[in-house]
Scaffold this motif. Structure first.
Motif, PDB file in Angstrom:
ATOM      1  N   TYR A  62       0.871  -1.185   0.000  1.00 36.81           N
ATOM      2  CA  TYR A  62       0.000   0.000   0.000  1.00 36.81           C
ATOM      3  C   TYR A  62       0.899   1.222   0.000  1.00 36.81           C
ATOM      4  O   TYR A  62       1.648   1.453   0.954  1.00 36.81           O
ATOM      5  CB  TYR A  62      -0.936  -0.042   1.207  1.00 36.81           C
ATOM      6  N   CYS A  63       0.844   1.970  -1.105  1.00 38.10           N
ATOM      7  CA  CYS A  63       1.886   2.969  -1.378  1.00 38.10           C
ATOM      8  C   CYS A  63       1.428   4.401  -1.131  1.00 38.10           C
ATOM      9  O   CYS A  63       0.273   4.752  -1.375  1.00 38.10           O
ATOM     10  CB  CYS A  63       2.327   2.831  -2.828  1.00 38.10           C
ATOM     11  N   ILE A  64       2.392   5.202  -0.684  1.00 32.66           N
ATOM     12  CA  ILE A  64       2.180   6.641  -0.505  1.00 32.66           C
ATOM     13  C   ILE A  64       2.820   7.309  -1.722  1.00 32.66           C
ATOM     14  O   ILE A  64       4.042   7.306  -1.873  1.00 32.66           O
ATOM     15  CB  ILE A  64       2.851   7.120   0.797  1.00 32.66           C
ATOM     16  N   SER A  65       1.969   7.873  -2.598  1.00 33.78           N
ATOM     17  CA  SER A  65       2.499   8.297  -3.909  1.00 33.78           C
ATOM     18  C   SER A  65       3.415   9.509  -3.826  1.00 33.78           C
ATOM     19  O   SER A  65       4.237   9.721  -4.719  1.00 33.78           O
ATOM     20  CB  SER A  65       1.363   8.538  -4.893  1.00 33.78           C
ATOM     21  N   SER A  66       3.338  10.320  -2.760  1.00 34.28           N
ATOM     22  CA  SER A  66       4.255  11.473  -2.670  1.00 34.28           C
ATOM     23  C   SER A  66       5.701  10.977  -2.514  1.00 34.28           C
ATOM     24  O   SER A  66       6.638  11.742  -2.709  1.00 34.28           O
ATOM     25  CB  SER A  66       3.877  12.376  -1.492  1.00 34.28           C
ATOM     26  N   ARG A  67       5.876   9.722  -2.151  1.00 35.84           N
ATOM     27  CA  ARG A  67       7.229   9.167  -2.020  1.00 35.84           C
ATOM     28  C   ARG A  67       7.737   8.569  -3.336  1.00 35.84           C
ATOM     29  O   ARG A  67       8.869   8.097  -3.399  1.00 35.84           O
ATOM     30  CB  ARG A  67       7.240   8.062  -0.952  1.00 35.84           C
ATOM     31  N   ALA A  68       6.866   8.569  -4.350  1.00 35.08           N
ATOM     32  CA  ALA A  68       7.249   7.906  -5.605  1.00 35.08           C
ATOM     33  C   ALA A  68       8.018   8.864  -6.515  1.00 35.08           C
ATOM     34  O   ALA A  68       7.614   9.148  -7.639  1.00 35.08           O
ATOM     35  CB  ALA A  68       6.013   7.341  -6.297  1.00 35.08           C
ATOM     36  N   ASP A  69       9.147   9.379  -6.014  1.00 26.68           N
ATOM     37  CA  ASP A  69      10.058  10.120  -6.897  1.00 26.68           C
ATOM     38  C   ASP A  69      10.737   9.066  -7.777  1.00 26.68           C
ATOM     39  O   ASP A  69      10.377   7.890  -7.717  1.00 26.68           O
ATOM     40  CB  ASP A  69      11.075  10.923  -6.074  1.00 26.68           C
ATOM     41  N   ASN A  88      -3.195   1.649  -3.290  1.00 26.01           N
ATOM     42  CA  ASN A  88      -3.250   3.077  -2.942  1.00 26.01           C
ATOM     43  C   ASN A  88      -3.355   3.285  -1.425  1.00 26.01           C
ATOM     44  O   ASN A  88      -4.247   2.748  -0.765  1.00 26.01           O
ATOM     45  CB  ASN A  88      -4.486   3.651  -3.657  1.00 26.01           C
ATOM     46  N   HIS A  89      -2.428   4.082  -0.895  1.00 26.54           N
ATOM     47  CA  HIS A  89      -2.469   4.432   0.541  1.00 26.54           C
ATOM     48  C   HIS A  89      -2.440   5.955   0.670  1.00 26.54           C
ATOM     49  O   HIS A  89      -1.900   6.475   1.630  1.00 26.54           O
ATOM     50  CB  HIS A  89      -1.270   3.762   1.232  1.00 26.54           C
ATOM     51  N   SER A  90      -2.963   6.620  -0.364  1.00 21.66           N
ATOM     52  CA  SER A  90      -3.096   8.091  -0.470  1.00 21.66           C
ATOM     53  C   SER A  90      -1.812   8.739  -0.963  1.00 21.66           C
ATOM     54  O   SER A  90      -0.756   8.106  -1.002  1.00 21.66           O
ATOM     55  CB  SER A  90      -3.547   8.743   0.845  1.00 21.66           C
ATOM     56  N   HIS A  91      -1.927  10.024  -1.294  1.00 27.70           N
ATOM     57  CA  HIS A  91      -0.743  10.758  -1.762  1.00 27.70           C
ATOM     58  C   HIS A  91       0.088  11.268  -0.592  1.00 27.70           C
ATOM     59  O   HIS A  91       1.309  11.155  -0.598  1.00 27.70           O
ATOM     60  CB  HIS A  91      -1.174  11.930  -2.655  1.00 27.70           C
ATOM     61  N   SER A  92      -0.586  11.800   0.422  1.00 33.06           N
ATOM     62  CA  SER A  92       0.178  12.491   1.478  1.00 33.06           C
ATOM     63  C   SER A  92       0.063  11.839   2.855  1.00 33.06           C
ATOM     64  O   SER A  92       0.639  12.346   3.819  1.00 33.06           O
ATOM     65  CB  SER A  92      -0.271  13.946   1.567  1.00 33.06           C
ATOM     66  N   HIS A  93      -0.689  10.745   2.969  1.00 31.13           N
ATOM     67  CA  HIS A  93      -0.837  10.047   4.257  1.00 31.13           C
ATOM     68  C   HIS A  93      -1.323  10.995   5.349  1.00 31.13           C
ATOM     69  O   HIS A  93      -0.790  11.048   6.454  1.00 31.13           O
ATOM     70  CB  HIS A  93       0.493   9.391   4.653  1.00 31.13           C
TER      71      HIS A  93
END
Ligand SMILES: [Zn+2]
Length: 305
Positions: A62-69, A88-93
């Motif tokens: 379950y991923c936090i997309s703001s970390r997907a640099d 999906n674990h949200s963009h900003s948690h």
């Protein structure tokens, strides 16, 4: 009469023993930054290799997309290419109260746009902090938005404090303390096992059966260190590791309880809706409790000079 009761007891007991005890593994907050034990890349490669060696073909991240640099994205791609699920674990948690329901929904779909392009992506959403809303209006607005976009709530059934084990571990490494790895692994496995037993017993009381479980872990250094130990431990106890997709075929996947208590997972929420009278969280889901336990067992010691 007595004999009949005894027979019934034996039948129930055998049904219980025959019931498949199954559990899927899921890892939140990926991709977590470099730790003091593993770099992010080494952690990803370790997890992939250990899962493969243990014949566990599929887990979910379950991923936090703001970390997907670019580096983070490359790690998520590695998981996906190894056959694992990206969810999906949200963009900003963030918490719902911080963003408001509308902002929270935007945050979910911002993550969707970023993660959807990865192979292995599934439209499953796991609420950060397992918090599905403190008011009925928020809860229902978010559920409806997820529903409209074809999203499934990627619930857990076994909550625990693996994240706090990691925090104590990283703090000890920062202080350059000696770590008793064997004792730490035992304590970690014992904690997860007790959590599983706790929620399984709640399920037996509330559902009358052991559902296909979903274990909440985090994509952290301890998970990478001990995942093989955990898999062996669970199998030795007679449990089967299944894929998250299979776990989510359990009837509890479509039993969405009408309660606000969701932050202990789906089994607890169903139990709450059914008026379950027992505890909803266990003693070890507590930071002070765990700190004392670590001290008593002398998991970390100052380096001898
Ligand atoms: Zn999280």
């Amino acid at each position: 009469m007595k004999k009949n009761r005894w027979l019934l007891f034996v039948c129930l007991l055998s049904a219980r023993m025959l019931a498949a005890q199954e559990i899927a593994l899921t890892f939140d907050d990926a991709p977590i930054a470099d730790g003091l034990y593993y770099t992010g890349v080494a952690r990803t490669e370790t997890l992939i290799a250990k899962l493969k060696n243990q014949n566990v073909p599929q887990v979910a991240f379950y991923c936090i997309s703001s970390r997907a640099d670019s580096a983070g994205r490359a790690r998520l791609r590695r998981y996906a290419e190894a056959g694992h699920i990206i969810a999906n674990h949200s963009h900003s948690h963030s918490r719902i109260q911080q963003l408001g329901a509308a902002g929270y929904v935007q945050d979910i779909f911002k993550a969707d746009a970023i993660l959807r392009e990865l192979p292995g992506f599934k439209p499953w959403f796991r609420f950060p902090f397992l918090d599905e809303g403190r008011t009925l209006a928020d809860r229902d607005d978010i559920r409806q938005a997820l529903n409209e976009r074809g999203y499934f709530i990627g619930y857990v059934t076994v909550d625990n404090y693996d994240w706090y084990f990691e925090r104590l571990f990283q703090a000890a490494l920062r202080e350059k303390m000696q770590v008793d790895h064997e004792k730490l692994e035992q304590l970690y496995l014992e904690h997860l096992w007790q959590s599983l037993v706790f929620y399984d017993q709640m399920a037996l009381a509330a559902l009358g059966r052991s559902p296909k479980h979903v274990l909440l872990l985090h994509e952290n250094d301890l998970a990478a260190l001990f995942i093989d130990g955990l898999i062996n431990f669970l199998r030795a106890k007679g449990w089967k590791i299944i894929s998250p997709a299979e776990a989510y075929t359990d009837p509890i996947a479509t039993t969405i309880p009408d309660v606000l208590l969701n932050n202990q997972g789906r089994v607890a929420a169903i139990a709450k809706a059914k008026g379950y009278a027992g505890r909803f969280s266990q003693a070890s889901e507590d930071t002070e409790y765990l700190e004392k336990l670590f001290e008593q067992q002398q998991i970390f010691q100052m380096e001898k000079r």
